[in-house]
Design a protein around this motif. Structure first.
Motif, mmCIF file in Angstrom:
data_model
loop_
_atom_site.group_PDB
_atom_site.id
_atom_site.type_symbol
_atom_site.label_atom_id
_atom_site.label_comp_id
_atom_site.label_asym_id
_atom_site.label_seq_id
_atom_site.Cartn_x
_atom_site.Cartn_y
_atom_site.Cartn_z
ATOM 1 N N ASP A 1 16.947 -29.534 4.255
ATOM 2 C CA ASP A 1 16.494 -28.349 3.525
ATOM 3 C C ASP A 1 17.493 -27.219 3.730
ATOM 4 O OD1 ASP A 1 14.268 -29.416 2.443
ATOM 5 O OD2 ASP A 1 12.858 -28.599 3.898
ATOM 6 N N TYR A 2 17.745 -26.440 2.671
ATOM 7 C CA TYR A 2 18.703 -25.343 2.781
ATOM 8 C C TYR A 2 18.171 -24.119 2.053
ATOM 9 C CZ TYR A 2 19.788 -26.985 -1.918
ATOM 10 O OH TYR A 2 19.671 -27.378 -3.234
ATOM 11 N N PHE A 3 18.731 -22.968 2.412
ATOM 12 C CA PHE A 3 18.390 -21.714 1.742
ATOM 13 C C PHE A 3 19.696 -21.005 1.411
ATOM 14 C CE2 PHE A 3 17.519 -17.080 1.997
ATOM 15 C CZ PHE A 3 16.599 -16.984 0.967
ATOM 16 N N TRP A 4 19.934 -20.800 0.127
ATOM 17 C CA TRP A 4 21.152 -20.132 -0.315
ATOM 18 C C TRP A 4 20.923 -18.625 -0.208
ATOM 19 C CZ3 TRP A 4 23.570 -20.603 -5.924
ATOM 20 C CH2 TRP A 4 24.819 -19.962 -5.926
ATOM 21 N N LEU A 5 21.330 -18.072 0.916
ATOM 22 C CA LEU A 5 21.061 -16.679 1.252
ATOM 23 C C LEU A 5 21.658 -15.724 0.224
ATOM 24 C CD1 LEU A 5 21.424 -15.415 4.920
ATOM 25 C CD2 LEU A 5 21.906 -13.928 3.011
ATOM 26 N N THR A 6 22.861 -16.039 -0.250
ATOM 27 C CA THR A 6 23.563 -15.100 -1.142
ATOM 28 C C THR A 6 23.522 -15.540 -2.603
ATOM 29 O OG1 THR A 6 25.556 -16.217 -0.325
ATOM 30 C CG2 THR A 6 25.095 -14.053 0.551
ATOM 31 N N GLU A 7 22.450 -16.228 -2.976
ATOM 32 C CA GLU A 7 22.309 -16.634 -4.386
ATOM 33 C C GLU A 7 22.180 -15.400 -5.272
ATOM 34 O OE1 GLU A 7 19.678 -19.701 -7.136
ATOM 35 O OE2 GLU A 7 19.033 -19.272 -5.086
ATOM 36 N N ASN A 8 21.384 -14.411 -4.804
ATOM 37 C CA ASN A 8 21.206 -13.152 -5.535
ATOM 38 C C ASN A 8 20.659 -12.107 -4.563
ATOM 39 O OD1 ASN A 8 18.360 -13.690 -5.308
ATOM 40 N ND2 ASN A 8 18.577 -15.046 -7.097
ATOM 41 N N SER A 9 20.449 -10.889 -5.053
ATOM 42 C CA SER A 9 19.993 -9.816 -4.146
ATOM 43 C C SER A 9 18.579 -10.094 -3.643
ATOM 44 C CB SER A 9 20.052 -8.457 -4.846
ATOM 45 O OG SER A 9 19.275 -8.468 -6.014
ATOM 46 N N GLU A 10 17.768 -10.788 -4.447
ATOM 47 C CA GLU A 10 16.402 -11.116 -4.029
ATOM 48 C C GLU A 10 16.405 -12.083 -2.849
ATOM 49 O OE1 GLU A 10 12.703 -11.035 -3.322
ATOM 50 O OE2 GLU A 10 13.573 -9.644 -4.781
ATOM 51 N N SER A 11 17.302 -13.098 -2.906
ATOM 52 C CA SER A 11 17.368 -14.066 -1.799
ATOM 53 C C SER A 11 17.835 -13.378 -0.505
ATOM 54 C CB SER A 11 18.299 -15.236 -2.158
ATOM 55 O OG SER A 11 19.619 -14.777 -2.373
ATOM 56 N N LYS A 12 18.709 -12.374 -0.644
ATOM 57 C CA LYS A 12 19.147 -11.625 0.556
ATOM 58 C C LYS A 12 17.976 -10.866 1.166
ATOM 59 C CE LYS A 12 23.881 -10.773 -1.084
ATOM 60 N NZ LYS A 12 24.852 -9.732 -1.452
ATOM 61 N N ARG A 13 17.132 -10.307 0.308
ATOM 62 C CA ARG A 13 16.000 -9.507 0.803
ATOM 63 C C ARG A 13 14.881 -10.379 1.377
ATOM 64 N NH1 ARG A 13 17.566 -6.330 -3.681
ATOM 65 N NH2 ARG A 13 18.406 -4.342 -2.975
ATOM 66 N N SER A 14 14.793 -11.630 0.930
ATOM 67 C CA SER A 14 13.708 -12.497 1.418
ATOM 68 C C SER A 14 14.169 -13.411 2.554
ATOM 69 C CB SER A 14 13.135 -13.333 0.258
ATOM 70 O OG SER A 14 14.171 -14.136 -0.290
ATOM 71 N N PHE A 15 15.380 -13.173 3.043
ATOM 72 C CA PHE A 15 15.962 -13.995 4.107
ATOM 73 C C PHE A 15 15.090 -13.995 5.363
ATOM 74 C CE2 PHE A 15 18.928 -13.198 7.856
ATOM 75 C CZ PHE A 15 19.039 -14.527 8.214
ATOM 76 N N GLU A 16 14.688 -15.192 5.815
ATOM 77 C CA GLU A 16 13.980 -15.380 7.094
ATOM 78 C C GLU A 16 14.803 -16.372 7.892
ATOM 79 O OE1 GLU A 16 11.079 -14.178 8.236
ATOM 80 O OE2 GLU A 16 10.367 -13.087 6.473
#
Length: 638
Positions: free
Chosen positions: A535-550
């Motif tokens: 499983d992965y999370f693309w932290l810098t996909e967009n500004s929303e993903s940066k704000r929801s980073f856990e």
């Protein structure tokens, strides 16, 4: 030499306290911690000593003279004041005893720190003692005046025993006496571990707490004990700095991995605790760093001083304590809080100067990664700082500067930091191998290498010093094409998780660009991770993903190097290094800093991979060649 907190004693301390401070610092073992006047759950004992083979000892210091003493017993002393009047006070030995028993009661609640069976069940697994120090009375004064009748010799230190200038002083006797200040004397069978020492500090000093895994308190044979795991506390240097920053404008200059962000968050917590009505603002450049600081502050503010008050029934949202700390990245603050667009800044600053703008003010402002801030940003910030408090903390590391900023804080802010700055030169985050690897690269490629200094010097870059924490050499992986590179990285991630038990949430993949006209690097990476069922999370996909980073979501993170500033992970994979220095980036210095930043995100494991050629990969090719030569030489000599 013992580690003292604070590093130096305050100038208003008594002459006797200063003498004892110097003696304990000089003559106690290096692995002892000496606290001077620490605040522990509302009490302030004079000295608290913690040592791995000692346990814990509280010392009460008195500067009494023979003429001060009038009438003494085991409980109460009547003293003459300087004006000749009589004053009642508690026997200093009883005072120290009360302090240590209060401390022991706090520590006994932790299942990890007590004995769970045997003769001393539910007692602390280490001894705790107390003593009184009489800095102006000698042993002969005690004998002549019968003072040993109310103060047992084994529980007190006289001037002869603490003053190295006296003939009767002996380092061995001093240490032996402190080692025996226990009502139930017993030597530790096993010395206290670093984890034990951290747990003691964690309970006594809430301000050093970073995190712990809380579990429901457990009834253990009619005793209710705290169940805490994976306790993390600031190290001693960071604790010292957080407690000693001081008021008004302050500057902390630190190398990567020195704990700058942690100290900043701790400082915000201390200010919120001391000044509950203050409006406090934390600013940084990156969205993901702002989110990370927000999570650190949340944990720090919501951890109760009394851990039995921790509410296990509430959700994260409902148990949040009320405080006035806002964490923002600069542009979000500008847009959402001040309702200003960056291009309007010159006009707004002019209006502020003319008294025509109405904007919020803050009692304290703390800035992380200050090296990335523009002059006009600093000017705005200082204009919104309460002129009565002037509480501004600026944290920076110029080796991590990725934007061309001209630095003069006196011009930008009207503030001088001369004599008001601290340097953090020790890298605690990375292993010695990662520190050396990253710094060697930086020194070789940075045009600023001639500005590197090993100690504080205004305007210069600080060379990192490594802790002695050893690890494995960073890996350099050269492949034929990016598909192969991504495949090996995905398999290495799986291997680290399975064999070294590194959680997926502690692994980070960094990239410089997400796609070129021939290759979509992110798509290929994602496909290879999916093949390995990671499983992965693309932290810098967009500004929303940066704000929801856990961070702790059990997923591998994928991020640009820019957005990884201020973050750290156990294992870091920097892929596609052949795209650095990036062809469209004119400022090669920025690229050097970027790669240095990326490498110093790795706490333990670092891997750089590439399948093409660039100025940087030629350097790493040379590193591989040198490693091969070293291996051949060692095999021959072996």
């Amino acid at each position: 030499m013992a580690y003292t907190i604070p590093e130096t004693i305050r100038s208003s301390a008594t002459a006797g306290e200063r003498l004892l401070f110097r003696t304990l610092k000089t003559y106690l073992p290096d692995d002892y911690i000496v606290y001077y006047e620490p605040e522990i759950h509302g009490k302030r004992p004079d000295f608290v000593i913690i040592g791995p083979d000692l346990g814990l000892v509280v010392l009460e210091v008195k500067d009494y003279t023979k003429s001060t003493l009038f009438q003494l017993n085991h409980d109460e002393w009547i003293l003459y004041t300087s004006s000749g009047e009589q004053r009642k006070t508690k026997n200093p030995l009883k005072q120290a005893r009360d302090y240590v028993f209060q401390i022991a009661d706090v520590l006994k609640k932790d299942k990890n720190l007590v004995q769970l069976e045997g003769k001393y069940q539910f007692q602390l697994k280490f001894p705790y003692g107390f003593g009184a120090v009489f800095t102006r009375l000698h042993q002969k004064d005690f004998i002549e005046n019968g003072l040993y009748a109310v103060v047992e010799p084994s529980f007190c230190l006289t001037r002869d025993e603490i003053d190295p200038d006296k003939d009767g002083f002996s380092e061995e006797i001093l240490i032996e006496k402190i080692l025996n200040m226990f009502t139930i004397p017993y030597r530790l069978q096993k010395p206290l571990t670093k984890e034990d020492m951290d747990a003691i500090r964690y309970h006594l000093f809430p301000e050093v707490r970073i995190s712990a895994e809380f579990k429901q308190p457990v009834p253990y044979q009619d005793q209710l004990l705290l169940s805490l795991h994976d306790i993390k506390a600031m190290d001693l240097h960071q604790e010292n700095l957080a407690k000693q920053i001081g008021d008004k404008n302050r500057l902390i200059r630190g190398v990567a991995g020195s704990g700058k962000t942690l100290i900043l968050a701790s400082r915000a917590k201390l200010l919120a605790k001391e000044q509950p009505d203050w409006k406090i603002l934390i600013l940084c450049y990156n969205i993901s760093l702002a989110r990370n600081i927000e999570q650190i502050v949340f944990h720090m503010m919501n951890e109760p001083d009394n851990l039995f008050d921790f509410d296990f029934s509430c959700s994260e949202d409902t148990k949040e304590k009320k405080h006035h700390i806002s964490v923002r990245n600069f542009h979000s603050w500008l847009k959402n809080d001040l309702k200003i667009h960056e291009k309007e800044l010159p006009t707004v600053l002019k209006k502020i100067k003319n008294g025509e703008a109405i904007l919020p003010t803050y009692d304290a402002i703390l800035i992380d990664e200050g090296q990335d801030f523009e002059s006009s940003w600093f000017e705005l910030v200082t204009n919104l700082l309460n002129p009565e408090t002037k509480s501004l903390l600026l944290v920076e590391d110029r080796a991590q500067s990725i934007y061309k900023r001209k630095r003069s804080y006196l011009q930008d802010m009207g503030l001088s930091f001369q004599g008001r700055s601290k340097v953090l030169s020790i890298n605690y985050r990375n292993t010695a191998q990662v520190v050396k690897f990253a710094w060697d690269f930086y020194k070789t490629h940075s045009s600023l290498k001639n500005k590197v200094v090993t100690r504080e010097f205004e305007g210069e870059i600080i060379a990192p010093q490594s802790t002695r924490r050893k690890g494995i050499e960073p890996a350099i992986l050269k492949t034929d094409h990016f598909h192969q590179e991504a495949r090996i990285v995905a398999r290495q991630i799986k291997k680290l998780n399975k064999e070294k038990h590194v959680p997926f949430s502690e692994m980070l993949i960094l990239y410089r660009i997400k796609k070129s006209f021939t290759t979509n690097y992110i798509d290929i990476l994602k496909r290879e991770l999916q093949k390995e069922q990671i499983d992965y999370f693309w932290l810098t996909e967009n500004s929303e993903s940066k704000r929801s980073f856990e961070k702790d979501d059990n997923r591998v993170k994928i991020s640009t190097i820019d957005s990884s500033k201020g973050l750290d992970f156990q294992a870091v994979f920097i892929v596609n290094v052949d795209n650095m220095p990036f062809a469209l980036e004119e400022d090669v210095e920025r690229e050097v800093s970027l790669l240095y930043i990326g490498m110093t995100r790795a706490k333990e494991y670092l891997c750089l991979s590439y399948s093409g050629e660039s100025e940087f990969t030629r350097y790493f090719d040379q590193c591989l060649l040198e490693r091969k030569e070293q291996k051949k030489t060692s095999e021959k000599s072996g």
